[in-house]
Each structure stands twice: as C-alpha cells, then as structure tokens.
Enzyme design. Structure first.
Site, PDB file in Angstrom:
ATOM      1  N   LYS A  44       0.818  -1.212   0.000  1.00  0.00           N
ATOM      2  CA  LYS A  44       0.000   0.000   0.000  1.00  0.00           C
ATOM      3  C   LYS A  44       0.852   1.263   0.000  1.00  0.00           C
ATOM      4  CE  LYS A  44       0.362   1.441   4.523  1.00  0.00           C
ATOM      5  NZ  LYS A  44       1.559   0.687   4.886  1.00  0.00           N
ATOM      6  N   THR A  77      -3.131   5.584   4.614  1.00  0.00           N
ATOM      7  CA  THR A  77      -1.818   5.988   4.097  1.00  0.00           C
ATOM      8  C   THR A  77      -1.932   6.928   2.901  1.00  0.00           C
ATOM      9  OG1 THR A  77      -1.057   3.802   4.774  1.00  0.00           O
ATOM     10  CG2 THR A  77       0.448   5.107   3.477  1.00  0.00           C
TER      11      THR A  77
END
Length: 333
Positions: free
Chosen positions: A187, A244
């Site tokens: 990610k 994130t």
C-alpha cells in the site's frame, strides 16, 4: 508481562506506550546510545512530540534487554530487520514470541519480513505480524485504532491480541500472515502515487480511482503469493490503504506530494527525513510482479518515475490511455 520493543522510532515508541498502559513491564531499545540518552533525558520522542514517556518505561541501547522476555517486538525500519533479528537470535528465551511491526519487503530476497525473521531465528520462536491502519502519532495520543495480529500460530496471534488490546487499541487475529504483510507493505507504493497526484493538483476523483485500482493490483500479487482475497478487503488491505493515501502523517504520501510538485526524487526522499518504505517497496513489488507474471500497471508507473526519472504527468496520461479493460478481469472467463 516483561516485553522489549526493539526500535525507538515513532511506531516502536507508540506501541511501547500501549504495552505499558496495559500493565506490561516494557523496555524500549534504541540502536544508538545517543538516541536512548535523548529519550532518557527529555522523556519525549522527537517523532512523537507532546507525548510524554513515563518514568516506568525503561530506555536502553543494550539489546540484551530481550533476555527473560516472553514477547519481543521488532520495530526497526525494514532494511534493518534481518540484522536485528540476527543479533536477537542467541539472546531470546526458548519459545519467545517475536512480533514484527515493520512494513516492507526485503529488497535483496523479496521475502516478507516475518520470513526474514524466521530465517534468522530458526524454529521454536512463533512470529506474528501486527499491522493495520495505524499512524504512530495517533496511537501515541490514544486515538482509537484497530489492527490485525496475524500468524501461522494461532496461540501466538491470540497472545499478541491479549497483550496489546485495550479500549483504544482493538486487535483482530488472522491466520493469513502473507496477505496481511503484503497489504501493509504494498500500500505504500499506492500512497506515493496518491501523494504525487495531490502534488500535481488533481482531485478526489483521481485519488479514488488510483486507490481502487491500486488495491486490485495489490490483491492480485498478494493472492499469487498465497494470500487470501478477503484479507485485502480488510484492515491491512483497504483500511491501511485509506489511511496511508489520505493522511499527512504518511511519509509516503508527503514524499509523493513533493515529487508531484517537481522536486527530484532523491531530494524529496531527503526532505522527508525518515525512511520512505514505498520507495523500496516499488522496486520489490515490480520485481515480484514480473517473476510471478502479475499485471501491476500502477506499480510499474511508479517505478518509472522513482527509478527512471519519467515525468509523473506523462506517466499518468499513459495509465489513462491504456487499452480498454473489463473492471473485474475474470468476470467473463
């Protein structure tokens, strides 16, 4: 329970505070004595400003602090996991559980970090990955957070769940350690790209598309490596991706913003002032995709910007004008 946390960055410190709050006898280890000295004198980590370090949190640079600990948390940057595990191996008590909270894939071997730890420790030490949408800055301030304790050893995963879980830090368990680790590591690639889009001045539409298609390729690679599809729809997949890609706490996103604004990659990495895991994950992710025959166009695009110097705007245009596809690749197969 006596525990040691190896790595006194923001994340290691935040987790040490969770353990301390839960009644554990905690020692926080720093690689450099100078870092440990600053923590002892200031009782505050510069990476967690405004969060006091209680007097009963032990601070040291002596790695022998792991002796007598049934649980040891490994919280170093990904590049230091193998060397730290190697130092740790002869000091661990028999049967001690090691908890990996670092996010990444080893560059030289393309192994997950728990595999790296198992390489160095050998049999007899259950390894657990603790991952999820969790910024250290927020955990340190006791903001409600939910993560996953994943291991091939169910009892070890449940032990870590019991050790960390409280009213503000909820822990689920999972047997899919491969999927959990890969979601957490890959990610960071998409977060760099999301930041790049922000830096170029694009909007919510662009970021939503990037995150969604990014999750698709993370899941493709993850399943090719043995992860379970449903894991990527969970906390360490879509959950970690959301936090994130959207938060300014994220070093990966902040680095991407600088690159999107035209700052050279090396300078952007330097300005962040800490490890940008997505930079390394991009190279490893691309290598794994090629090895396993998995299509990962966003990862390839990120690689061309980060390592080959291509203009992000040109790369985005190339992504937008790829050949037509069905959204669910195998739906008519």
């Amino acid at each position: 329970m006596k525990t040691a946390v190896l790595g006194s960055g923001g994340w290691g410190t935040a987790l040490a505070l969770v353990l301390l709050e839960n009644g554990s006898d905690v020692t926080l280890w720093s690689y450099f004595e100078e870092e440990s000295k600053v923590l002892r004198e200031q009782r505050e980590n510069p990476m967690l400003k405004g969060v006091p370090l209680p007097e009963d949190l032990r601070l040291t640079s002596d790695i022998s602090c792991v002796k007598g600990c049934p649980v040891v948390v490994l919280a170093t940057p990904s590049f230091a996991v193998r060397s730290t595990a190697k130092r740790l191996a002869p000091l661990l008590d028999s049967g001690a559980v090691v908890v990996s909270v670092s996010k990444g894939i080893e560059k030289e071997t393309s192994k997950t970090l728990t595999d790296v730890i198992e390489d160095e420790l050998g049999p007899g030490h259950p390894v657990v990955a603790l991952c999820g949408p969790s910024h250290a800055e927020e955990v340190g301030r006791k903001v409600p957070t939910v993560v996953v304790s994943a291991s091939k050893d169910q009892k070890a995963a449940e032990l870590v769940q019991d050790l960390f879980m409280n009213r503000r830090f909820r822990v689920y368990t999972s047997p899919d350690i491969v999927g959990v680790e890969l979601g957490a590591a890959l990610k960071n690639i998409i977060a760099l790209c999301a930041g790049c889009c922000d830096g170029m001045g694009f909007g919510d539409n662009t970021k939503a598309a990037l995150m969604t298609r990014g999750l698709s390729e993370i899941a493709r690679l993850g399943m090719a490596m043995g992860g379970k599809k449903e894991t990527f729809a969970g906390l360490t997949g879509v959950g970690d991706l959301i936090v994130t890609c959207t938060s300014m706490h994220s070093r990966n996103r902040r680095c991407g913003i600088l690159i999107g604004q035209g700052v050279p990659v090396e300078e952007a990495l330097k300005q962040i002032g800490a490890v940008v895991e997505g930079y390394y994950a991009t190279a490893t992710g691309k290598e794994l995709a090629e090895k396993l025959g998995v299509e990962m166009p966003i990862t390839e695009a990120a690689y061309s910007v980060l390592y080959e110097g291509k203009d992000p705007k040109v790369v985005l245009d190339e992504l937008m004008t790829r050949e037509k596809k069905h959204e669910i690749e195998d739906s008519w197969v």
